[in-house]
Design an enzyme around this catalytic site. Structure first.
Site, PDB file in Angstrom:
ATOM      1  N   ASP A   1       0.824  -1.200   0.000  1.00 22.68           N
ATOM      2  CA  ASP A   1       0.000   0.000   0.000  1.00 22.68           C
ATOM      3  C   ASP A   1       0.861   1.254   0.000  1.00 22.68           C
ATOM      4  O   ASP A   1       1.903   1.319   0.645  1.00 22.68           O
ATOM      5  CB  ASP A   1      -0.887   0.020   1.250  1.00 22.68           C
ATOM      6  CG  ASP A   1      -1.877  -1.127   1.262  1.00 22.68           C
ATOM      7  OD1 ASP A   1      -3.072  -0.862   1.127  1.00 22.68           O
ATOM      8  OD2 ASP A   1      -1.442  -2.282   1.394  1.00 22.68           O
ATOM      9  N   LYS A   2       0.379   2.277  -0.720  1.00 23.45           N
ATOM     10  CA  LYS A   2       1.111   3.543  -0.765  1.00 23.45           C
ATOM     11  C   LYS A   2       0.944   4.307   0.535  1.00 23.45           C
ATOM     12  O   LYS A   2       1.905   4.849   1.079  1.00 23.45           O
ATOM     13  CB  LYS A   2       0.596   4.382  -1.941  1.00 23.45           C
ATOM     14  CG  LYS A   2       1.308   5.715  -2.103  1.00 23.45           C
ATOM     15  CD  LYS A   2       0.787   6.464  -3.320  1.00 23.45           C
ATOM     16  CE  LYS A   2       1.500   7.788  -3.501  1.00 23.45           C
ATOM     17  NZ  LYS A   2       1.004   8.534  -4.683  1.00 23.45           N
TER      18      LYS A   2
END
Length: 659
Positions: free
Chosen positions: A298-299
């Protein structure tokens, strides 16, 4: 994210928000030791990891409803676990004998040698290195250089290459040679000669620089005001390494405005010829350091995962650690590795998530939110969740999602795919302004100037468009100018969207019952059988006998080598592909060198090691049943998921809401 898609469980759920801050969503890879089926939680530690032959297994987590003790002794997360790769795991380091500090590096080279040579041979090599180093201080230097030590025959060429590199990095004053597959180690006379001209540290650093062979890299000796001495060093390097290296003296002014002259060494440029590729001639481009990893994360999260950096020494990584921290990245457990990582080479992920602003659903009249949360967690812990692909797969919140680009590529509408790729968001920033300009003008060269340097993918595409034009041929060559893994990413996004829709339709149509025509994944003695035979079509007799579980049912990711369910779900697939003009698609896009065979994915997945507790923002107030609905409460939840499973999808099932 998945509006109107089916759920597996029937509990009511609750509302809340996730990813309010990166620290609210922590992802840690579960690593698999080579030759071992046990997973370990990757750790942030400067300590050496457990030995491969006796890894400390992580204890199963028990569900809890109260906050954990801040520093409970024996906590399984106190144990270190290194990334996969054989040589990366090592026994806790022993202190080197006194009087030999120059052989210590503190960065874990010994474990690599030990994994390649075995402990007895590694110890003998270390003793030999000590003798060679001691011998350099004697008058009879020729005798020191004549000493040899055999590592024995090594038939595997790859292992020999790994050993050559590992020995030279650990002991730069040694040199390795191969005679009839036998590896011989002896003192390096060039090292001894340079030691007579510069300091030992400079000599050691120079030979490590030489061994790394990083293109465009340079090495500088300490400032030297003696011109004749500099001339001697120049002559030595040109005489010994002139075909590989070139030297130059340069002068800089120190803080006292005094000129200092140093010798800089760099590798000679190679004669790069243009290489023909499918998209035409490819000009020389910047060479980037190669990072390999096992999974994309995930960013907006804090993520911990192993990475292997090719052709960068542990010392160099340690040096740039402070610079990396300023960019939001911390480096732990630096050590050599003798193999790279591959996508999918992980056992799973561990998630520590905070869900804030807990509330009832608007349609829920319950007075006890705490009970709702307990019910939801227990339900998913027992029954699992629908194994949908999560929003990261499609570009959450974007006007044009990645699956739309993938559909255009499958239909070989190359110009449309480029226009979709450059569709801007409704924000005023350099990236979206550049995209907006491109769509208005089709000026690839001007757009290149406007885009920030970090938009590598966009720049690769624009360079080809500038050369070949924004037409079918030019856009095809533009897509060919970006790496294959990125081209196929968009097509896989489309295939994932179809799978999500198929899974929802399957559960709405047949529920949790395994019916005739379903595809099931067969296992024998806990191991999957051969690829060609592992997927089986359920018969009418097997349906009547309830032979299979819903947890064995798979659905195909569309491609040219899969079979479809032999029931209403199979018919749905054909109608759905026809809707996107793909009824005749062979899932091979030859102009882009894309081949999509397809695969299978389990409809349902289970969560492991799930635990949670509730926390009030008013820390002094204990959470009681009659207080919970009046407080601002957060849910702290942690669990493990298999590879390719999405935590947001698991939370969707628990909470019964989309994010």
């Amino acid at each position: 994210m998945l509006p109107s898609f089916s759920y597996l469980t029937k509990h009511t759920g609750f509302r809340g928000t996730i990813k309010n801050a990166p620290r609210d969503f922590v992802v840690t890879e579960l690593e698999l030791f080579l030759g071992d089926s046990r997973a370990e939680l990757l750790q942030k530690t400067s300590e050496a990891p457990p030995a491969q032959d006796s890894p400390c297994p992580r204890e199963p987590k028990k569900r809890r409803t109260e906050p954990p003790c801040p520093s409970a002794p024996g906590c399984p997360r106190d144990a270190a676990a290194g990334p996969p790769g054989g040589g990366c795991a090592a026994s806790p380091g022993k202190s080197e004998p006194e009087g030999e500090p120059e052989l210590q590096s503190g960065l874990g080279e010994a474990p690599v040698l030990e994994s390649l040579l075995g402990k007895p041979m590694s110890e003998l090599l270390h003793k030999f290195a000590c003798h060679v180093k001691e011998g350099r201080g004697l008058e009879n230097n020729a005798d020191a250089g004549a000493r040899e030590f055999s590592l024995g025959p090594r038939l595997d060429k790859k292992i020999r290459a790994d050993l050559h590199s590992a020995v030279r990095q650990k002991f730069p004053f040694l040199v390795t040679v191969t005679k009839d597959n036998e590896m011989i180690v002896k003192g390096n006379p060039d090292y001894r000669e340079l030691c007579q001209l510069v300091t030992e540290k400079e000599t050691s650093d120079f030979f490590k620089f030489l061994d790394a062979k990083l293109e465009n890299s340079t090495f500088s000796f300490e400032p030297d005001g003696n011109k004749e001495h500099r001339k001697t060093v120049h002559h030595f390097i040109n005489r010994k390494f002139g075909k590989l290296l070139e030297t130059k003296s340069f002068t800089v002014t120190d803080v006292n405005d005094q000129p200092n002259t140093s010798i800089m060494v760099r590798f000679r440029e190679k004669s790069w010829s243009r290489k023909r590729c499918a998209g035409g001639f490819q000009e020389k481009q910047d060479i980037y350091t190669d990072f390999s990893y096992t999974g994309i994360k995930d960013k907006k999260a804090i993520t911990l995962q192993p990475m292997v950096v090719k052709k960068v020494t542990p010392e160099r990584l340690k040096e740039i650690g402070n610079k990396m921290e300023k960019k939001g990245m911390k480096i732990y457990n630096i050590r050599p590795a003798h193999q790279h990582l591959r996508l999918g080479q992980l056992k799973g992920n561990h998630f520590d998530i905070v869900v804030r602003d807990l509330q009832h659903h608007s349609h829920d009249s319950s007075a006890d939110l705490k009970e709702r949360i307990a019910e939801a967690v227990e339900s998913v812990e027992t029954k699992g969740f629908v194994n949908y692909y999560g929003p990261q797969r499609f570009g959450q919140g974007q006007i044009v999602q990645t699956d739309q680009i993938g559909l255009a590529l499958l239909n070989e509408k190359m110009v449309k795919a480029v226009k979709l790729f450059f569709t801007p968001e409704d924000t005023d920033d350099p990236v979206n302004n550049a995209k907006r300009y491109f769509l208005q003008t089709e000026d690839a060269k001007g757009t290149l100037v406007m885009l920030p340097e970090f938009k590598v993918r966009e720049k690769m595409l624009l360079r080809a468009l500038n050369r070949y034009g924004v037409n079918h041929e030019g856009c095809t060559k533009g897509w060919l100018n970006i790496p294959h893994s990125l081209r196929i990413f968009y097509v896989h996004a489309y295939c994932s969207k179809i799978w999500n829709e198929a899974a929802s339709y399957r559960l709405k149509t047949y529920g949790s019952k395994v019916v005739e025509g379903d595809l099931v994944f067969l296992e024998e003695n806990g191991e999957s059988i051969s690829l060609n035979d592992k997927v089986h079509v359920v018969t009418a007799a097997e349906e009547s006998a309830n032979k299979y579980s819903i947890y064995q049912v798979v659905l195909p990711m569309v491609g040219h080598s899969i079979k479809y369910p032999n029931n209403k779900v199979g018919q749905w697939y054909h109608e759905r592909l026809s809707k996107d003009d793909l009824e005749l698609c062979k899932f091979r896009v030859s102009p882009l060198q894309l081949n999509i065979p397809g695969c299978y994915r389990l409809i349902l997945k289970n969560v492991q090691n799930l635990s949670y507790f509730l926390e009030s923002s008013e820390k002094e107030i204990k959470i009681e049943d009659n207080h919970l609905n009046d407080l601002k409460v957060s849910l702290h939840i942690s669990f493990d998921l298999d590879p390719s499973c999405y935590a947001t999808v698991c939370l969707r099932e628990i909470m019964k809401c989309d994010f």
